[in-house]
Design a protein around this motif. Structure first.
Motif, PDB file in Angstrom:
ATOM      1  N   SER A  95      24.338  13.186  -6.639  1.00  0.00           N
ATOM      2  CA  SER A  95      23.404  11.983  -6.737  1.00  0.00           C
ATOM      3  C   SER A  95      22.575  12.105  -6.178  1.00  0.00           C
ATOM      4  O   SER A  95      21.744  12.931  -5.041  1.00  0.00           O
ATOM      5  N   TYR A  96      20.862  11.196  -6.235  1.00  0.00           N
ATOM      6  CA  TYR A  96      20.036  11.183  -6.097  1.00  0.00           C
ATOM      7  C   TYR A  96      19.560   9.764  -5.201  1.00  0.00           C
ATOM      8  O   TYR A  96      20.341   9.009  -5.554  1.00  0.00           O
ATOM      9  N   LYS A  97      18.912   9.564  -3.985  1.00  0.00           N
ATOM     10  CA  LYS A  97      18.294   9.583  -3.175  1.00  0.00           C
ATOM     11  C   LYS A  97      16.705   9.085  -3.875  1.00  0.00           C
ATOM     12  O   LYS A  97      16.076   9.967  -3.609  1.00  0.00           O
ATOM     13  N   HIS A  98      16.339   7.382  -3.890  1.00  0.00           N
ATOM     14  CA  HIS A  98      14.898   8.145  -3.977  1.00  0.00           C
ATOM     15  C   HIS A  98      14.151   6.312  -3.462  1.00  0.00           C
ATOM     16  O   HIS A  98      14.964   5.723  -2.792  1.00  0.00           O
ATOM     17  N   PHE A  99      12.711   7.337  -2.215  1.00  0.00           N
ATOM     18  CA  PHE A  99      12.508   6.705  -1.562  1.00  0.00           C
ATOM     19  C   PHE A  99      10.783   6.133  -1.729  1.00  0.00           C
ATOM     20  O   PHE A  99       9.573   7.104  -2.087  1.00  0.00           O
ATOM     21  N   LEU A 100      10.974   5.305  -1.220  1.00  0.00           N
ATOM     22  CA  LEU A 100       9.179   4.546  -1.594  1.00  0.00           C
ATOM     23  C   LEU A 100       8.323   3.966   0.167  1.00  0.00           C
ATOM     24  O   LEU A 100       9.121   3.589   0.860  1.00  0.00           O
ATOM     25  N   TRP A 101       8.000   5.022   0.395  1.00  0.00           N
ATOM     26  CA  TRP A 101       7.008   5.061   2.204  1.00  0.00           C
ATOM     27  C   TRP A 101       5.647   3.894   1.169  1.00  0.00           C
ATOM     28  O   TRP A 101       5.128   4.413   0.483  1.00  0.00           O
ATOM     29  N   ASN A 157       1.042  -1.039   0.178  1.00  0.00           N
ATOM     30  CA  ASN A 157      -0.038  -0.287   0.011  1.00  0.00           C
ATOM     31  C   ASN A 157       1.000   1.120   0.112  1.00  0.00           C
ATOM     32  O   ASN A 157       1.318   1.554   1.056  1.00  0.00           O
ATOM     33  N   ILE A 158       1.549   1.794  -0.793  1.00  0.00           N
ATOM     34  CA  ILE A 158       1.999   2.627  -1.154  1.00  0.00           C
ATOM     35  C   ILE A 158       1.148   4.202  -0.655  1.00  0.00           C
ATOM     36  O   ILE A 158       0.448   5.184  -0.963  1.00  0.00           O
ATOM     37  N   VAL A 159       2.025   5.439   0.454  1.00  0.00           N
ATOM     38  CA  VAL A 159       2.195   6.169   0.520  1.00  0.00           C
ATOM     39  C   VAL A 159       2.282   7.453  -0.195  1.00  0.00           C
ATOM     40  O   VAL A 159       1.625   8.304  -0.406  1.00  0.00           O
ATOM     41  N   SER A 160       3.834   6.962  -0.481  1.00  0.00           N
ATOM     42  CA  SER A 160       4.911   8.353  -0.994  1.00  0.00           C
ATOM     43  C   SER A 160       5.937   7.911  -1.743  1.00  0.00           C
ATOM     44  O   SER A 160       6.797   6.822  -1.307  1.00  0.00           O
ATOM     45  N   ILE A 161       6.145   8.123  -2.764  1.00  0.00           N
ATOM     46  CA  ILE A 161       7.540   8.297  -3.309  1.00  0.00           C
ATOM     47  C   ILE A 161       8.544  10.009  -3.223  1.00  0.00           C
ATOM     48  O   ILE A 161       7.424  10.521  -4.053  1.00  0.00           O
ATOM     49  N   SER A 162       9.451   9.764  -2.858  1.00  0.00           N
ATOM     50  CA  SER A 162       9.875  11.063  -3.094  1.00  0.00           C
ATOM     51  C   SER A 162      11.913  10.751  -2.423  1.00  0.00           C
ATOM     52  O   SER A 162      11.755   9.452  -3.204  1.00  0.00           O
ATOM     53  N   SER A 163      12.275  12.231  -3.700  1.00  0.00           N
ATOM     54  CA  SER A 163      13.672  12.103  -3.989  1.00  0.00           C
ATOM     55  C   SER A 163      14.504  12.972  -2.762  1.00  0.00           C
ATOM     56  O   SER A 163      13.325  14.157  -2.877  1.00  0.00           O
ATOM     57  N   SER A 164      15.809  12.707  -2.793  1.00  0.00           N
ATOM     58  CA  SER A 164      16.661  14.074  -2.544  1.00  0.00           C
ATOM     59  C   SER A 164      17.388  13.742  -3.517  1.00  0.00           C
ATOM     60  O   SER A 164      18.484  12.563  -3.308  1.00  0.00           O
TER      61      SER A 164
END
Length: 50
Positions: A40-46, A28-35
């Motif tokens: 470089s970038y990091k991508h997060f799946l909440w 159940n995906i809440v959010s996808i974000s990047s930093s």
């Protein structure tokens, strides 16, 4: 039953997308974000487990 919010970290956006597509029936995906970190970038799946 208590749901626990989880986060998965990816170095490449394509890896995140592949993970989501392979596990879409389990998440159940809440959010996808990047930093951005320096060059470089990091991508997060909440998400919550189903």
């Amino acid at each position: 039953m208590k749901n626990e919010l989880k986060v998965a970290e990816f170095n490449k956006k394509q890896n995140l997308l592949d993970y989501v597509n392979q596990n879409s029936d389990k998440l159940n995906i809440v959010s996808i974000s990047s930093s951005q970190e320096a060059i470089s970038y990091k991508h997060f799946l909440w998400y919550y487990d189903k």
